[in-house]
Design an enzyme around this catalytic site. Structure first.
Site, PDB file in Angstrom:
ATOM      1  N   ASP A  29      69.130  58.700  22.522  1.00 25.70           N
ATOM      2  CA  ASP A  29      69.199  57.264  22.257  1.00 25.70           C
ATOM      3  C   ASP A  29      68.686  56.423  23.432  1.00 25.70           C
ATOM      4  OD1 ASP A  29      71.179  57.695  24.075  1.00 25.70           O
ATOM      5  OD2 ASP A  29      72.812  56.872  22.877  1.00 25.70           O
ATOM      6  N   GLU A  30      67.789  56.991  24.221  1.00 27.71           N
ATOM      7  CA  GLU A  30      67.318  56.275  25.408  1.00 27.71           C
ATOM      8  C   GLU A  30      65.905  56.704  25.754  1.00 27.71           C
ATOM      9  OE1 GLU A  30      69.681  54.947  29.383  1.00 27.71           O
ATOM     10  OE2 GLU A  30      69.594  57.095  29.006  1.00 27.71           O
TER      11      GLU A  30
END
Length: 319
Positions: A29-30
């Site tokens: 998620d990054e």
């Protein structure tokens, strides 16, 4: 639900890639993104662009994200953690001392949970203390050979590049939250077709193929069902994917209203790296015939004003 999480993750990265292909996936998620080329072609304010990206991610995926804007990866990471969950922080050479130096040493990216207490024992309490050369010998005693790297980062210096090769897709997925919860099979099938078309196009654009196809059903009670299956051959063709998607849907939809639908190709590989093993029992003539038909259609469309298509393509176009 990891399958849903992964599908949303891939959809998120696809949105970011529509702005810049120089993207390094740091975790599920990054990511780090280099927007240098984007701004050379689209002069714009970085904060306005960040707001545009945030809004697009939220509108399409209903996910909030925080964004850090900086001249290097380390400060971008630090900035992205300063305002959550929907914040935008600019951290640069003019303000990093004011914003970053007062932070607790445990907040510094690269300083682990075990290392932070040891640094505090020798008086290094903040990121500003790491940046202070007077503490360099203490830093070396605790950190060792990485002391210089940490010292430079605390002073806003990070020359590491955005490694976009690390961002190579391992799956291609697309999901959508329906405007209204519905159990209407026609609406759900039409949505699955639309999602499959997007997945097929994305896979072709990235030259990716897969033999693992999955769907996600999220019901109105927030119960999620994710199913995937293997097929005989690697593909990115719409017809093959949608037939499998319909099979999975028919075997798993229980008649309750659905809130979210997702389609994905999992464990993708680059088409150029695919070495197909010959199957002695495969109908080679039939496959060859299909390839000839596709080649014939492409050839005619390229050389004339006609627009030939298969019956299935015509049906989708009418719908």
């Amino acid at each position: 639900n990891f399958t849903l999480y992964r599908n949303l993750s891939q959809s998120f990265f696809e949105i970011i890639r529509s702005y810049s292909s120089i993207l390094e996936v740091a975790s599920i998620d990054e990511c780090y993104v280099d927007f240098s080329d984007y701004f050379s072609k689209h002069p714009s304010n970085p904060v306005l662009l960040a707001k545009q990206i945030q809004n697009e991610v939220y509108e399409q995926l209903k996910l909030k994200c925080s964004i850090g804007i900086s001249p290097n990866k380390f400060m971008a990471k630090m900035a992205s953690d300063m305002k959550k969950p929907m914040g935008i922080t600019v951290l640069n050479r003019h303000n990093y001392k004011e914003l970053m130096w007062p932070l607790d040493i445990s907040d510094m990216f690269g300083v682990g949970k075990k290392t932070a207490p040891r640094l505090k024992e020798v008086g290094i309490l903040t990121i500003g203390d790491v940046a202070n050369y007077d503490n360099y010998n203490k830093l070396t005693q605790i950190i060792g050979k990485n002391a210089l790297l940490l010292y430079r980062k605390a002073n806003g210096i990070d020359t590491s590049k955005v490694n976009y090769q690390k961002g190579e897709l391992k799956s291609v997925g697309h999901s959508t939250t329906l405007q209204f919860d519905t159990a209407d099979v026609v609406v759900l099938n039409d949505t699955l077709k639309e999602l499959t078309m997007k997945v097929s196009k994305r896979a072709k654009d990235k030259n990716l193929i897969s033999n693992s196809i999955g769907i996600t059903l999220k019901y109105s009670r927030f119960e999620t069902v994710s199913r995937q299956t293997l097929i005989n051959d690697y593909t990115n063709e719409y017809e093959t994917i949608i037939s499998t998607v319909k099979y999975l849907f028919d075997n798993n939809f229980d008649g309750r209203p659905v809130r979210l639908l997702g389609v994905s190709l999992n464990n993708t590989i680059n088409q150029t790296k695919y070495l197909k093993q010959m199957n002695l029992f495969e109908d080679i003539k039939h496959k060859s015939s299909n390839n000839h038909i596709e080649d014939f259609i492409k050839n005619v469309n390229h050389k004339s004003n006609y627009k030939l298509m298969t019956a299935a393509q015509l049906l989708n176009k009418k719908e």
